[in-house]
Structure formats: structure tokens, C-alpha cells
Design an enzyme around this catalytic site. Sequence first.
Site, PDB file in Angstrom:
ATOM      1  N   CYS A   2      44.574  37.532  41.035  1.00 28.22           N
ATOM      2  CA  CYS A   2      44.166  38.815  40.494  1.00 28.22           C
ATOM      3  C   CYS A   2      42.847  38.693  39.751  1.00 28.22           C
ATOM      4  CB  CYS A   2      45.237  39.339  39.534  1.00 28.22           C
ATOM      5  SG  CYS A   2      46.899  39.338  40.216  1.00 28.22           S
ATOM      6  N   ARG A  50      45.299  43.651  41.074  1.00 26.11           N
ATOM      7  CA  ARG A  50      46.347  42.795  41.625  1.00 26.11           C
ATOM      8  C   ARG A  50      46.167  42.493  43.109  1.00 26.11           C
ATOM      9  NH1 ARG A  50      52.812  43.658  42.672  1.00 26.11           N
ATOM     10  NH2 ARG A  50      53.316  41.437  42.759  1.00 26.11           N
ATOM     11  N   LEU A  51      46.327  41.208  43.438  1.00 25.29           N
ATOM     12  CA  LEU A  51      46.532  40.763  44.813  1.00 25.29           C
ATOM     13  C   LEU A  51      47.996  40.352  44.902  1.00 25.29           C
ATOM     14  CD1 LEU A  51      45.276  40.016  47.602  1.00 25.29           C
ATOM     15  CD2 LEU A  51      44.908  37.719  46.685  1.00 25.29           C
ATOM     16  N   ILE A  53      51.274  38.710  45.720  1.00 27.12           N
ATOM     17  CA  ILE A  53      51.729  37.474  46.366  1.00 27.12           C
ATOM     18  C   ILE A  53      53.219  37.250  46.107  1.00 27.12           C
ATOM     19  CG2 ILE A  53      51.409  34.973  46.485  1.00 27.12           C
ATOM     20  CD1 ILE A  53      48.978  36.483  47.497  1.00 27.12           C
ATOM     21  N   GLY A  76      46.483  34.238  38.610  1.00 30.52           N
ATOM     22  CA  GLY A  76      46.883  32.902  39.020  1.00 30.52           C
ATOM     23  C   GLY A  76      48.291  32.862  39.565  1.00 30.52           C
ATOM     24  N   GLU A  77      48.841  31.668  39.568  1.00 29.57           N
ATOM     25  CA  GLU A  77      50.221  31.456  40.004  1.00 29.57           C
ATOM     26  C   GLU A  77      50.864  30.401  39.114  1.00 29.57           C
ATOM     27  OE1 GLU A  77      51.568  33.311  42.156  1.00 29.57           O
ATOM     28  OE2 GLU A  77      49.891  34.118  43.325  1.00 29.57           O
ATOM     29  N   ASP A 100      56.255  35.857  38.394  1.00 26.67           N
ATOM     30  CA  ASP A 100      55.900  34.766  37.492  1.00 26.67           C
ATOM     31  C   ASP A 100      55.212  35.275  36.234  1.00 26.67           C
ATOM     32  OD1 ASP A 100      53.690  35.546  38.997  1.00 26.67           O
ATOM     33  OD2 ASP A 100      52.905  33.523  39.273  1.00 26.67           O
TER      34      ASP A 100
END
Length: 629
Positions: A2, A50-51, A53, A76-77, A100
Site C-alpha cells: 500500500c 490499498r493494494l 493481498i 507491507g506484509e 495482518d
Amino acid sequence: MCGIAGVLFTDGAQPVEEKRLREMADSIAHRGPDAEGIWRAPGIGLAHRRLSIIDLSDGNQPIANEDGSVQVVFNGEIYNYQDLQSELISKGHRFRTNSDTEVLVHLYEEMGAEFVKRLRGMFAIALWDVKRQRLVLARDRVGQKPLYYFQDEKRVLFGSEIKAILSWRDIPREINLEALESYLTFGVVPGELSIFRNIHKLPAATTLVIDRNNWKATPHKYWQLNFEPDESKSLDQWIEELSNKFDETTDAHRIADVPVGAFLSGGVDSSAVVGSLMQTGAETIKTFSIGFEEEAFSELPYAKIIAEKFQTEHIEETVTSDAVAGLADLVHYYDEPFADSSAIPTMAVCKVAREHVKVVLSGDGGDEAFGGYSRYAHDLKEAKLRALLPEWFRKSILHQAANFWPKADWLPRPMRLKTALTNLSLKDDAAYANTISICRPDMRRQLFRQDIIEQLNGYHPEDRIIRGFQHGNTTPLNGMLSADTSMLLPDDFLTKVDRASMAVGLEVRPPMVDHEFLELAAKVPSSLKVKDGETKWIFKKACEKRLPLDIIWRRKQGFEIPADDWLRGPLREIFETQVLSPNSQLANFIEIKTAKKLYNAHLNKTGRYGSILWSLLVLGCWMNHWCPE
């Protein structure tokens, strides 16, 4: 993956305009094309792009805790979020989503600003604590995700990219001269610096906690990669432990609610990632490769070997000199001048991958973890010779010889005696700083205008490398690896991938820069990393059961464009316009006559100045884009 942005005012009653936040978010919409989120209260505002995932339907941000007293936006992730979620639920926390991101607010409730120490992943975080009225900014350990901030007496502005801050049109665009000299030295703007004097980069592994009673807070480093070799294990034990950890790390990086692909260059690192993905049970995956018309620069045949071995759905594309049109995208999306020419093919492969997937794994970080660059082997030989020579001899005789020896960068490195003599006259740390410098002090003094030199007042960018080297200097190789993981990895290679991928809304995950994997690699003895001149030796040994030997043991080939030839051909017109014009913005900082002299020598092949000239070209294009008169 993001983009995040926001503002904090010193006046806790000052209204935050939604229009301002949307402008910040819109400027980085490419990082998150799937959704937008805004949260604001008096004196504070958060924005998010936001992307999608993980948790595609319920993971929109900002996200809050149960009573709304903690708000967060995050880029991030977090690969261990499921374990953290279970632990937090057992402590009574209630979750509304399976994302997450929501783990962050509850973990913060438990640990305060120290919560980042429990996170495994890549992240840039902005968290607002309503009760304590404080802003927490945080960045992951290795610097995979970016975060910039501007601060004056009235406000703090922050964002994933500088352009989010510059969307506030009153922000000055004064050039930071120390950043400019660092850029000419290394080809990137390193550390806490940004190219603009009043905008700062939050360094990797750092938090910044700001409240209205502690407005001038300083960043706090929460992690450091330590190089403490463990000599107790046998070679077989090391190979088994590294192989197991590599598979575990790759598997952790696969977590997603969308299909995951992989970059495949044909080198050992990306090949190992693809092999590990298949080893840990992935279904058929898509792999992506970029090559060049110039066969000496193309690795497509090697990538195809790996794709066929693991039966991937392989997509490849060839880059031609027409790709230089990508310079416009480079200066726009990277925000700062960025002279790693491999950014051009990186942007190309990201565009290809995004047509098929949202997430790819990459092999970035293996060279810094295990000593994969040829310069490591070469500098280790110099270090051995340096140790045999008396200090007085190196400082006097060799130093003087280096000063008088003619510069001959166009020759093969073993014949560049000026560089060798200089390195031998220096200590290990300063010699390595000299090795990785694109533009060394003497050349910088020729290139900079005299008034700029006076304002720099003796600034020495190489000190940053020396400090990084000294931290890890248990052996000369560990000193080099420490220097690279502290500067080149976050500020060059990971920046390159982040901006290129996020420009098209693609998430790239490099398992080999996972902090747990890096910590394990840092314990491997140097003698197993570079052995008898063979770089990355132990990792190659660990790959022998999975990859073809011809792939593992072939000569390393860098992922770069044929910049030297392009500068003499298709780039000539743009170079003359963007760099050599006396009316360019660059002419306010650089001696155009010197640049022209270097360029003519390059055209005539009487001097090899491709790296310096490329950095000047990117800088000229960047200045004309971001700092127009």
C-alpha cells in the site's frame, strides 16, 4: 502492499481538511489502486491507498482497535501475523478482520512502541495513539518499505513517497547538498537523508515517536544485524540449517489471498527461490524474465533452463534501447535521483509481471547475505596484501604513488593500479568505501562548482560506509557485508524494487532479506562465504541438490543495461540536452565544462565514465522534472 500518508499538527484543535489528505493519497495512488481510506480528528489525519493481498473484503485501512483509541495505516506484509493473532486472541483481544494490519493495533496495546520487535515482515507504519496523543512511525528492519517525513514548528507530514509530502504546495524544494554529494558518490541518496533539505527518510529498523510535548523527538534504532561467526558447526550442518531456514522463509513469504509468481533472472538466487517455492508445495507458478538484445547482458537462456526444470509458466520480454524512455518514469516514481541503471529493466519486468499477478517473490539480498559480488573476493585479496605491508609504507610510499599514478578506469580492474594503490594505502574500511564509490573525491571536486564545494564544507559521504564496515568488522568480509546491508541494500537495491514495483501496483517479496534468515547468514563463517576466490560458496553448495550445476557455478552476471553503449548512441541527444546545456538546472551545481570533457572522453573511448555520466543524466532529468524554475 500500500501507500500511507498523513499529518500531525502541534495545535491539537486544528481541523484537518479531508481534501488535503485525499491529495496526499492521490499522489501515491499507484501504490494502492484498489481502495482508499481516510481517518481524521482534530490535529491529526491518516490516509491510505490499498493494494489488496490479504483479507480482500475486510482489510481496508485505517484500522482501529476495539474502542477506536488506536488507529493505524500500514504498508507491507507481516508474515507471522497469524501466530500473533492467535496469541493476542488468547489475551482477550477481539478481531473484526483477518488482516495482518489489525494485528498491529492490538500488539501495540500490549507492548507500546516496542511492538515492532515482534513483527516479521516488511513494513512502514503510522500509528496514532488517541489516549497518549502520540504518533508512532516505524520502518522494517532492512528497509524494504519506505517512509519519509517533514517537520517544522507547526506540523509533521509523512508519506510512503516524497510526492505525498510535496502535495502540500508550500513545502520548499531546496536541494540538500550533502544528499547531492552522497548521490554522486554512491548513485543513491542514503540513510536518513533525502534530496530535499527539509524532508527526511526514516532509516531502516527505526521508530520515531512524536507527541506535542516531545515535538523534537529523535529516531530510535530498534534492531541491528550483528556479524558474530559461529565456528562450531560443520559444513554439512551449515548447509542443512541454511537449506531448512531458506525453505521456511520462502514458504512464509508465500502467504496471500491472490496468486503469487516469481522473478527469474537465471542467476542462482532467483533460481533458488523458484526451486524452494516448488519444493515447499507450490502449484505451477508464473515466472518472469527480462533480457536484452545485447547478448552479453542477457540471461534469458539461463532463466529458461530453470523454468523448464520446474515447469513454470514462463513469461519473458526483451528490453531495447527504446527503454530509455523509461527515464521519465524513473524520475517521477523514484522521487529522488537514482543512478542504478538496472532500475530500467526492473521497471520493465514489473510491468510484465503485473499483467499476470499481484505478488512476486524475488532473489534480492543473497549477495549481501553470503558475499556474492566479485568485489568481495577482490577486496579480500587486497586486505591480505595490506596486512603484510607496514603501515608507514602504505601511508607514505603507496599513498604518494597512488596520487601520481594516472587514472585508467577503462582498463580491467587488475590493471587499474591507481585504484589498487589507493586501496592498499588505506585501512580496510576506507578502502572498501573507495571501492564502491561511483565518483571519488578528486572527481567530485572537479565536477562540483566552487561555491557548492565551499558550502559542503568538507562533507565526506564515505564516512557512512566506514561506520557500517566497522560495525561488522569481525573479519574484512563481514565488514563489507555490514556496510552493504546498512546502506546499499536498503537505499539502492530495495529502493529500486519498491519504486519500480509499486509504480504498477505490484508487490515484490524478497525472502533472502527476511531478518531471521539474515541473522542466520550473519553467523556463517566468512571462510565459507568466499572460498578460494569463489563468491557465495556455501549457498551455492546448498543449492547443488536442487539446481543445475551449470547455473550454480557459472560466472555471476549483473542485472544492468548496456549504459556505456547507449550513452554513445541513443542517449546522446538527451544527455546533451539534460546535462550539457548551460541553461539546465544542473548547471547551478555542476561544472558543465567538466561534464562535457568526461562525455567526450567516453564518446572517444579514451576514458570509461559510464557510471558517472549515467548518474549525471539521471540527475539532470530529475532536476528538470522536480525543480523547474
